[in-house]
Design a protein around this motif. Structure first.
Motif, PDB file in Angstrom:
ATOM      1  N   ILE A 271     -67.535 -39.551  13.531  1.00 25.99           N
ATOM      2  CA  ILE A 271     -67.971 -38.249  15.228  1.00 25.99           C
ATOM      3  C   ILE A 271     -68.634 -37.491  14.584  1.00 25.99           C
ATOM      4  CG2 ILE A 271     -67.763 -37.904  17.611  1.00 25.99           C
ATOM      5  CD1 ILE A 271     -66.261 -40.005  18.174  1.00 25.99           C
ATOM      6  N   LEU A 272     -67.538 -36.657  13.978  1.00 26.15           N
ATOM      7  CA  LEU A 272     -67.827 -35.293  13.763  1.00 26.15           C
ATOM      8  C   LEU A 272     -69.440 -35.051  11.937  1.00 26.15           C
ATOM      9  CD1 LEU A 272     -63.906 -33.435  12.734  1.00 26.15           C
ATOM     10  CD2 LEU A 272     -65.775 -32.913  14.986  1.00 26.15           C
ATOM     11  N   TRP A 273     -69.178 -35.764  11.304  1.00 30.62           N
ATOM     12  CA  TRP A 273     -70.208 -36.357  10.471  1.00 30.62           C
ATOM     13  C   TRP A 273     -71.820 -36.394  11.043  1.00 30.62           C
ATOM     14  CZ3 TRP A 273     -69.039 -35.408   5.516  1.00 30.62           C
ATOM     15  CH2 TRP A 273     -69.871 -35.827   4.619  1.00 30.62           C
ATOM     16  N   ARG A 274     -71.542 -37.427  12.389  1.00 30.43           N
ATOM     17  CA  ARG A 274     -72.927 -37.571  12.949  1.00 30.43           C
ATOM     18  C   ARG A 274     -73.360 -36.502  13.617  1.00 30.43           C
ATOM     19  NH1 ARG A 274     -74.452 -42.940  13.498  1.00 30.43           N
ATOM     20  NH2 ARG A 274     -76.447 -42.006  14.369  1.00 30.43           N
ATOM     21  N   SER A 275     -72.436 -35.538  14.657  1.00 30.55           N
ATOM     22  CA  SER A 275     -72.772 -34.643  14.669  1.00 30.55           C
ATOM     23  C   SER A 275     -73.144 -33.483  14.105  1.00 30.55           C
ATOM     24  CB  SER A 275     -72.272 -34.615  16.267  1.00 30.55           C
ATOM     25  OG  SER A 275     -70.505 -33.762  15.564  1.00 30.55           O
ATOM     26  N   ASN A 276     -73.000 -33.730  12.696  1.00 31.56           N
ATOM     27  CA  ASN A 276     -73.204 -31.914  12.056  1.00 31.56           C
ATOM     28  C   ASN A 276     -72.252 -31.011  11.701  1.00 31.56           C
ATOM     29  OD1 ASN A 276     -75.564 -33.262  10.792  1.00 31.56           O
ATOM     30  ND2 ASN A 276     -76.881 -32.557  11.984  1.00 31.56           N
ATOM     31  N   THR A 277     -70.736 -31.863  13.108  1.00 31.03           N
ATOM     32  CA  THR A 277     -70.112 -30.287  12.604  1.00 31.03           C
ATOM     33  C   THR A 277     -68.454 -31.287  11.542  1.00 31.03           C
ATOM     34  OG1 THR A 277     -69.091 -31.881  14.636  1.00 31.03           O
ATOM     35  CG2 THR A 277     -70.351 -29.678  14.389  1.00 31.03           C
ATOM     36  N   ARG A 278     -68.568 -31.159  10.549  1.00 26.41           N
ATOM     37  CA  ARG A 278     -68.286 -31.790   9.951  1.00 26.41           C
ATOM     38  C   ARG A 278     -67.692 -30.259   8.929  1.00 26.41           C
ATOM     39  NH1 ARG A 278     -73.383 -32.348   7.138  1.00 26.41           N
ATOM     40  NH2 ARG A 278     -73.618 -34.215   7.823  1.00 26.41           N
ATOM     41  N   TRP A 279     -67.854 -29.309   8.833  1.00 25.84           N
ATOM     42  CA  TRP A 279     -66.963 -28.494   8.543  1.00 25.84           C
ATOM     43  C   TRP A 279     -67.276 -27.194   9.510  1.00 25.84           C
ATOM     44  CZ3 TRP A 279     -63.821 -26.637   5.750  1.00 25.84           C
ATOM     45  CH2 TRP A 279     -63.268 -25.201   5.973  1.00 25.84           C
ATOM     46  N   ALA A 280     -66.051 -27.122  10.845  1.00 27.59           N
ATOM     47  CA  ALA A 280     -66.252 -25.998  11.804  1.00 27.59           C
ATOM     48  C   ALA A 280     -64.944 -25.933  11.901  1.00 27.59           C
ATOM     49  CB  ALA A 280     -66.838 -26.764  12.684  1.00 27.59           C
ATOM     50  N   SER A 281     -64.796 -24.968  11.255  1.00 25.06           N
ATOM     51  CA  SER A 281     -63.655 -24.179  11.274  1.00 25.06           C
ATOM     52  C   SER A 281     -62.816 -23.312  12.277  1.00 25.06           C
ATOM     53  CB  SER A 281     -62.978 -23.539   9.857  1.00 25.06           C
ATOM     54  OG  SER A 281     -63.765 -22.858   9.179  1.00 25.06           O
ATOM     55  N   ARG A 282     -63.855 -22.920  13.228  1.00 25.01           N
ATOM     56  CA  ARG A 282     -63.131 -22.313  13.849  1.00 25.01           C
ATOM     57  C   ARG A 282     -62.723 -22.818  15.520  1.00 25.01           C
ATOM     58  NH1 ARG A 282     -64.105 -16.557  13.271  1.00 25.01           N
ATOM     59  NH2 ARG A 282     -65.006 -15.987  11.677  1.00 25.01           N
ATOM     60  N   SER A 283     -63.223 -24.162  15.168  1.00 21.90           N
ATOM     61  CA  SER A 283     -63.478 -25.180  16.669  1.00 21.90           C
ATOM     62  C   SER A 283     -62.010 -25.401  16.554  1.00 21.90           C
ATOM     63  CB  SER A 283     -64.922 -26.762  16.174  1.00 21.90           C
ATOM     64  OG  SER A 283     -64.463 -27.434  17.222  1.00 21.90           O
ATOM     65  N   ALA A 284     -61.720 -25.681  17.695  1.00 23.12           N
ATOM     66  CA  ALA A 284     -60.471 -26.698  17.886  1.00 23.12           C
ATOM     67  C   ALA A 284     -60.184 -27.964  17.794  1.00 23.12           C
ATOM     68  CB  ALA A 284     -59.377 -25.905  19.651  1.00 23.12           C
ATOM     69  N   GLU A 285     -61.840 -28.781  18.136  1.00 18.67           N
ATOM     70  CA  GLU A 285     -61.573 -30.059  18.029  1.00 18.67           C
ATOM     71  C   GLU A 285     -61.662 -30.512  17.000  1.00 18.67           C
ATOM     72  OE1 GLU A 285     -62.971 -27.763  20.149  1.00 18.67           O
ATOM     73  OE2 GLU A 285     -63.065 -28.718  21.966  1.00 18.67           O
ATOM     74  N   TRP A 286     -62.490 -29.355  15.790  1.00 16.94           N
ATOM     75  CA  TRP A 286     -62.151 -29.721  14.514  1.00 16.94           C
ATOM     76  C   TRP A 286     -61.198 -29.812  13.598  1.00 16.94           C
ATOM     77  CZ3 TRP A 286     -61.847 -27.914  10.322  1.00 16.94           C
ATOM     78  CH2 TRP A 286     -61.674 -27.667   8.441  1.00 16.94           C
ATOM     79  N   GLN A 287     -60.501 -28.430  14.419  1.00 18.70           N
ATOM     80  CA  GLN A 287     -59.367 -28.582  12.697  1.00 18.70           C
ATOM     81  C   GLN A 287     -58.097 -29.722  13.595  1.00 18.70           C
ATOM     82  OE1 GLN A 287     -57.362 -24.947  14.926  1.00 18.70           O
ATOM     83  NE2 GLN A 287     -59.227 -23.364  13.891  1.00 18.70           N
TER      84      GLN A 287
END
Length: 212
Positions: free
Chosen positions: A131-147
């Motif tokens: 899901i992260l990859w498809r939504s182009n958020t594969r690197w969003a280190s400030r995001s709580a969801e990403w972490q």
């Protein structure tokens, strides 16, 4: 009486469950507790996992949506459903471990569900990363969801290593008790951190946003 599923309720469920697993597998501390108390900690912790996973599935939203005029299963729902299945496998495994079983029973009722639950966690984590990859958020280190997604993935890998270490041999012994224990401890800490980063959020929702 109504229970309102929220991200905070989900996160606290995983935090408590992870804490109990970490206590039950902590180096030196687990040997001090003894096998009976450790099994109880794992069993109770697994039910906190399951309760939290039920809330997570409720927050994931509908199963089916329409995509370009065709029905499609939402990956965020599928990830949550697979994780819930994994927690149920851990319920079976930890519950069975509290009983006196022969070697066949240990393999079929303790190790097999443990391995299946670990595989389910790995699949769920893979879907969340997708899901992260498809939504182009594969690197969003400030995001709580990403972490949270990546910490969950690391925890799933550690639980998988633990399942390998806890493989039951023909003589009833485990393949590598130290690997099994450390894998569980490290995995529990990652799951704890993965949920803790979401506690500051107040709005309900799934772990990650699904791309349109």
């Amino acid at each position: 009486m109504l229970i309102h599923p929220t991200l905070r309720v989900q996160s606290w469920g995983f935090v408590i469950g992870s804490t109990l697993f970490a206590l039950g597998s902590a180096p030196y501390l687990s040997s001090l507790f003894g096998a009976t108390l450790v099994n109880i900690l794992f069993f109770v912790g697994s039910w906190f996992f399951t309760a939290a996973a039920i809330v997570q599935l409720a927050l994931a939203g509908p199963v089916i949506v329409t995509d370009s005029g065709r029905p499609a299963v939402r990956v965020v729902w599928l990830s949550a459903a697979v994780q819930l299945l994994g927690t149920i496998m851990f319920n079976i495994s930890t519950g069975s471990a509290m009983r006196t079983l022969n070697v066949r029973g240990e393999i079929n009722l303790v190790w097999n569900p443990d391995a299946e639950g670990s595989i389910a966690f790995l699949v769920s984590s893979f879907l969340a990363i997708l899901i992260l990859w498809r939504s182009n958020t594969r690197w969003a280190s400030r995001s709580a969801e990403w972490q949270s997604v990546w910490l969950n993935a690391l925890g799933s890998i550690a639980f998988g290593v633990s399942a390998v270490g806890s493989f039951i041999l023909k003589d009833g012994n485990t393949l590598d008790p130290n690997v099994a224990n450390i894998g569980t401890f490290v995995g529990a800490l990652f799951f704890l951190f993965a949920s803790a980063v979401l506690l500051g959020r107040s709005r309900p929702g799934a772990l990650v946003a699904e791309p349109a």
